[in-house]
Motif scaffolding. Structure first.
Motif, PDB file in Angstrom:
ATOM      1  N   ASN B 155       0.687  -1.449  -0.089  1.00 28.11           N
ATOM      2  CA  ASN B 155      -0.015   0.101   0.454  1.00 28.11           C
ATOM      3  C   ASN B 155       0.789   1.057  -0.163  1.00 28.11           C
ATOM      4  N   PRO B 156       1.347   2.358  -0.595  1.00 27.97           N
ATOM      5  CA  PRO B 156       1.250   3.709  -1.222  1.00 27.97           C
ATOM      6  C   PRO B 156       1.388   4.646   0.348  1.00 27.97           C
ATOM      7  N   ARG B 157       0.606   4.157   0.785  1.00 30.64           N
ATOM      8  CA  ARG B 157       0.462   5.434   2.457  1.00 30.64           C
ATOM      9  C   ARG B 157       0.971   4.538   3.166  1.00 30.64           C
ATOM     10  N   TRP B 197      -2.790  -0.837  -5.433  1.00 29.49           N
ATOM     11  CA  TRP B 197      -3.138   0.244  -5.440  1.00 29.49           C
ATOM     12  C   TRP B 197      -3.104   1.302  -5.940  1.00 29.49           C
ATOM     13  N   LYS B 199      -2.474   4.935  -5.653  1.00 30.28           N
ATOM     14  CA  LYS B 199      -2.089   5.995  -5.263  1.00 30.28           C
ATOM     15  C   LYS B 199      -2.152   7.519  -4.319  1.00 30.28           C
ATOM     16  N   TYR B 200      -3.270   7.295  -4.544  1.00 28.42           N
ATOM     17  CA  TYR B 200      -3.552   8.472  -3.756  1.00 28.42           C
ATOM     18  C   TYR B 200      -5.691   8.629  -2.891  1.00 28.42           C
ATOM     19  N   GLU B 201      -5.696   7.164  -3.496  1.00 28.21           N
ATOM     20  CA  GLU B 201      -6.823   6.635  -2.349  1.00 28.21           C
ATOM     21  C   GLU B 201      -6.037   5.155  -1.891  1.00 28.21           C
ATOM     22  N   ASP B 202      -6.152   5.625  -0.791  1.00 22.98           N
ATOM     23  CA  ASP B 202      -5.605   4.046   0.066  1.00 22.98           C
ATOM     24  C   ASP B 202      -6.501   3.122   0.142  1.00 22.98           C
ATOM     25  N   CYS B 203      -7.116   3.022  -0.035  1.00 23.17           N
ATOM     26  CA  CYS B 203      -8.373   2.185   0.556  1.00 23.17           C
ATOM     27  C   CYS B 203      -9.022   1.712  -0.853  1.00 23.17           C
ATOM     28  N   ASP B 218     -13.071  -1.101  -3.328  1.00 23.89           N
ATOM     29  CA  ASP B 218     -12.885  -0.255  -2.351  1.00 23.89           C
ATOM     30  C   ASP B 218     -12.977  -1.407  -1.393  1.00 23.89           C
TER      31      ASP B 218
END
Lengths: 528, 314
Positions: B155-157, B197, B199-203, B218
């Motif tokens: 996950n990017p975040r 994933w 990159k801007y919406e971690d879900c 989601d």
């Protein structure tokens, strides 16, 4: 890992269709906010399934798990099947918990017998088994027909064989069972008699009566069982027909598999290739394969063997494999090894080779702009932004170092401005963060480009020119200036020279123009 | 746009997170069925030149760059090992590590972009393993899938969260701090070959499957996909979310095309490139240069081009 509160999903880009708060499976309004807070403090809670256990699903799972054939399969396959059906871990665990190894679920005979006599009860379990087993096959049908490719295909295979065997056995079994039951009842009755002899005479008749009543009940139950099994037999006959069709198809496939496994076993002695036959090869087998194989439109007809690692894709025609691919596959199946393989020793010459030091610092990701604390390097963009003197989005290394950039990507900012055209991206473009406003406040230089639609249109046209522009050497890059008006002039110049060769045009600012061109292209593509 | 011809069939291409003009390519001989492999490190310029190449005994199915060290590359090899290469050392000193724990082919490798110190390997032995570059043995093994795991993606975040895509038709979300998977997504009815994933919406996560579709989910409401992207003619082999645009996805497929999608739009397919003449097996979007795409396939070609341009244009 630190996730700043501002980054929590609910407050991020508004363009998302599902409102995360309303979708939250928690039960009330308050828990929603609580979950939000929890999310912010421990982000992993978002990635945990917080649905309550669905009783219906657990019941279905229990029926599945109680099936005798399922019991014979590895636990992993059972779990995998249930997972594919959409059950959560908790539901699966609950089902496993509720279905112990001994069969005690309800059958039609159980209530009738157990309610009668305590003495018969302990052995009622024994007599439950056959009727339960006879009744359970009814569960096979829905399970069997619901099966699809994947691990369950193996069940299917076994299902077919065992179910047919079962059908034959159940008929005989029922008859045998009835005889056994009667003899057992007689035995119980005689035991009762013996016990009664030890007791007083008046006790005897009551015990005998009880035994007789129990025997009657048992006989009634047995009759019920017989009736039920009769009905079962008729349905079984129908199922048998379907199974037989399946069997014939499966037989054909079995022949295939056998021949393949033979060749694979030959190979295994030399090489371990069998597993290599994976997703592509699934198609390949069909290709090599057989006229008897039907299209897998419904995905039901193919078996799979784990050793061959194949599944059937939902395509009526497999992707056409390169001819040489087929040649190599057939070579391998014949046991030949392609001649171009070399013996290579790829072991590390020095397994303890000390790690060298990196020569460059990690660069921040575009989506991390809002999270300066992720890496220390993240502060660079903020500085640049506040400077407003450079268009570099990530300028950690001086550009002179690597040749970089005929394509050095340009501004996220211009992207954002252009994104007004691409309404879809809209807000979702921007990394959700509180740093956005400061970035946007630096945006003023951008509006001019947008004000000249002709430039935008012109730029859109010469893709070729842009390509050539991108190939321009690095000098042009260094000549870049941060002055907005200059940029504007350059852009205008570019648009004027649009369509012609742009190479070598001095003062042309690569990054901005190509970037705008890119943006326009993106816009164009999006608009199509 | 420059193109590079590899001697073996291409399997994966990845842009360097440090240098805009470097890509690594994983290739395998004889379509990866049986044969050697090679990892190429290419330098982009007016033409694409080869900066380094490393030969392996078995095919290389995937490659990834270290996020903390600009010269390190991790390769997933078909013999089940992971090889770590250091570009700053001469070829003769490479690989610097060989990590061999998987019992079957290593099919995917992904480096953690948040912590930057660890990476995952996805293998056909049904497991995902967590490694760090400095340790000779794996840190964790995640064994739950019932079939080959084709891909794993961090996950990017969230530094501890990753997803895995498997041939058992499920995608799983994991947290390295938890003993088992935290979510199971029965995402497709057929094998899932890739996941990535947003990159801007971690879900938000996308899964690509043999069923020719890409589904966007989601994880907070994973029963129903946010979007189903149809358009590929055959199995979708890789899927990648854009590092620059929140809803843009790049994908490559056995239909030999690379497609670009925007799942927030009604007509999601926004770009299609048919430059490959065999299965397109690898695709990547540059993190450093917006809109820059790279792809490779069984036609032994590596293309690098800007979105909106023709990859085959000279």
């Amino acid at each position: 890992m630190a996730t700043p509160p501002s980054d929590s999903p609910p407050s991020s880009a508004a363009g998302k269709p599902p409102n995360p708060v309303s979708v939250e499976p928690s039960t009330g309004g308050n828990p929603d906010t609580k979950v939000e807070a929890v999310k912010e403090s421990s982000p992993t809670s978002v990635f945990v399934n917080s649905e309550p256990i669905r009783e219906e699903q657990v019941q279905n799972a229990m029926k599945f798990l109680s099936h005798p054939k399922v019991r014979g399969s590895p636990v992993m396959y059972r779990r995998s099947f249930l997972e594919r059906k959409g059950l959560t871990k908790e539901e699966i665990d609950e089902a496993f918990r509720r279905v112990p190894d001994t069969m005690t679920d309800a059958s039609t005979t159980q209530p009738a017998v157990s309610s009668q006599d305590g003495q018969i009860k302990p052995s009622s379990n024994v007599q439950q088994q056959p009727p339960t087993q006879v009744l359970q096959p009814a569960a096979i049908a829905p399970v069997g027909s619901a099966s699809k490719v994947g691990m369950l295909s193996q069940f299917h295979w076994y299902h077919a064989i065992l179910a047919v065997g079962f059908l034959a056995a159940s008929g005989a079994g029922t008859a045998v069972f009835l005889k056994v039951l009667k003899s057992w009842i007689r035995k119980v009755a005689s035991e009762e008699d013996e016990e009664g002899l030890l007791k007083k005479n008046d006790a005897k008749p009551s015990v005998a009566e009880d035994a007789a009543a129990a025997a009657k009940a048992a006989a009634v139950a047995a009759a019920d069982v017989a009736r039920a099994s009769q009905e079962m037999l008729t349905t079984k006959r129908e199922e048998k027909r379907c199974f037989e069709e399946l069997l014939s198809m499966l037989n054909a496939q079995v022949h295939e598999m056998k021949s393949m496994s033979n060749s694979i076993q030959k190979l295994e002695s030399g090489q371990s290739v069998n597993g290599r036959i994976a997703l592509d090869e699934q198609d390949n087998q069909r290709f090599l394969g057989t006229s008897s194989r039907q299209p897998y439109a419904n995905g039901k007809t193919d078996t799979e063997s784990r050793s061959v690692r194949s599944t059937s894709p939902p395509v009526s025609a497999e992707p056409p494999h390169p001819k040489s691919y087929m040649e190599i596959m057939s070579m391998i199946q014949r046991g030949e090894k392609p001649s171009n393989i070399r013996e290579i020793n790829d072991a590390p010459p020095n397994p303890n080779q000390p790690l060298t030091n990196p020569r460059a610092a990690p660069r921040p990701k575009p989506w991390e702009v809002s999270q300066p604390q992720n890496t220390s390097v993240n502060t660079y963009p903020s500085q640049e932004i506040s400077n407003g003197t450079t268009y570099h989005f990530q300028d950690n290394q001086s550009n002179g170092d690597d040749e970089v950039p005929w394509w050095q990507k340009k501004n996220v900012r211009i992207t954002e401005v252009e994104s007004s055209e691409e309404h879809d991206f809209g807000s979702s473009n921007m990394p959700a963060a509180n740093n956005q406003p400061p970035q946007r406040s630096w945006v003023p230089p951008q509006p001019p480009p947008v004000v000249i639609p002709e430039a935008a249109v012109a730029i859109r046209q010469p893709k070729k020119a842009a390509v050539q522009a991108e190939r321009m050497n690095d000098d042009q890059f260094l000549a870049r200036s941060g002055d907005a008006t200059d940029e504007l002039q350059k852009i205008t110049r570019y648009s004027e020279t649009a369509g012609g060769s742009v190479e070598g045009s001095s003062g042309f600012s690569d990054p901005s123009a190509t970037e705008i061109q890119r943006e326009e292209d993106n816009g164009a593509n999006l608009e199509t | 746009m420059p193109v590079f011809k590899t001697p073996f069939n291409g399997y994966s291409v990845k842009f360097s997170p440090f240098y805009e003009n470097q890509v690594a390519v994983a290739t395998a001989q004889n379509f990866g069925i049986l044969g050697n492999g090679r990892v190429h490190v290419l330098q982009l310029g007016p033409t694409i030149t080869e900066r380094a190449a490393f030969d392996t005994a078995d095919g290389v199915y995937d490659v990834c760059w270290s996020e903390s060290h600009d010269s390190l590359i991790v390769a997933a090899v078909a013999d089940g090992s992971l090889k770590i290469y250091d570009l700053s050392l001469p070829t003769a000193a490479n690989p610097i590590r060989s990590l061999h724990e998987h019992a079957r082919e290593c099919h995917g490798v992904d480096f953690n972009t948040v912590r930057k110190d660890s990476f995952l390997s996805a293998s056909w032995d049904d497991t995902v393993k967590l490694w760090t570059v400095d340790r000779p043995a794996s840190v964790r093994t995640f064994k739950e899938h019932a079939y080959c795991v084709y891909a794993a993606a961090w996950n990017p975040r969230h530094a501890d969260v990753f997803a895995s895509a498997s041939g058992d038709c499920t995608a799983r979300i994991w947290d390295v701090r938890e003993p088992g998977s935290t979510m199971i997504l029965p995402a497709h009815e057929f094998e899932i070959l890739a996941c990535d994933w947003n990159k801007y919406e971690d879900c938000i996560i996308a899964t690509a499957s043999v069923d020719k579709s890409i589904k966007v989910w989601d994880v907070r409401n994973y029963r129903v996909p946010l979007a189903v992207l149809n358009g590929h003619g055959y199995a979708v082999r890789k899927v990648k979310f854009s590092p620059h645009r929140a809803s843009m996805i790049a994908s490559c497929s056995y239909d030999m095309s690379v497609c670009l999608w925007d799942y927030m739009v009604e007509d999601a397919l926004i770009g299609r490139y048919d430059h490959h003449t065999e299965f397109a097996v690898g695709v990547d979007m540059s993190v450093l240069v917006e809109g820059l795409l790279a792809s490779t396939g069984w036609d032994e070609l590596v293309y690098v081009w800007q979105h909106g341009t023709d990859p085959r244009a000279p």
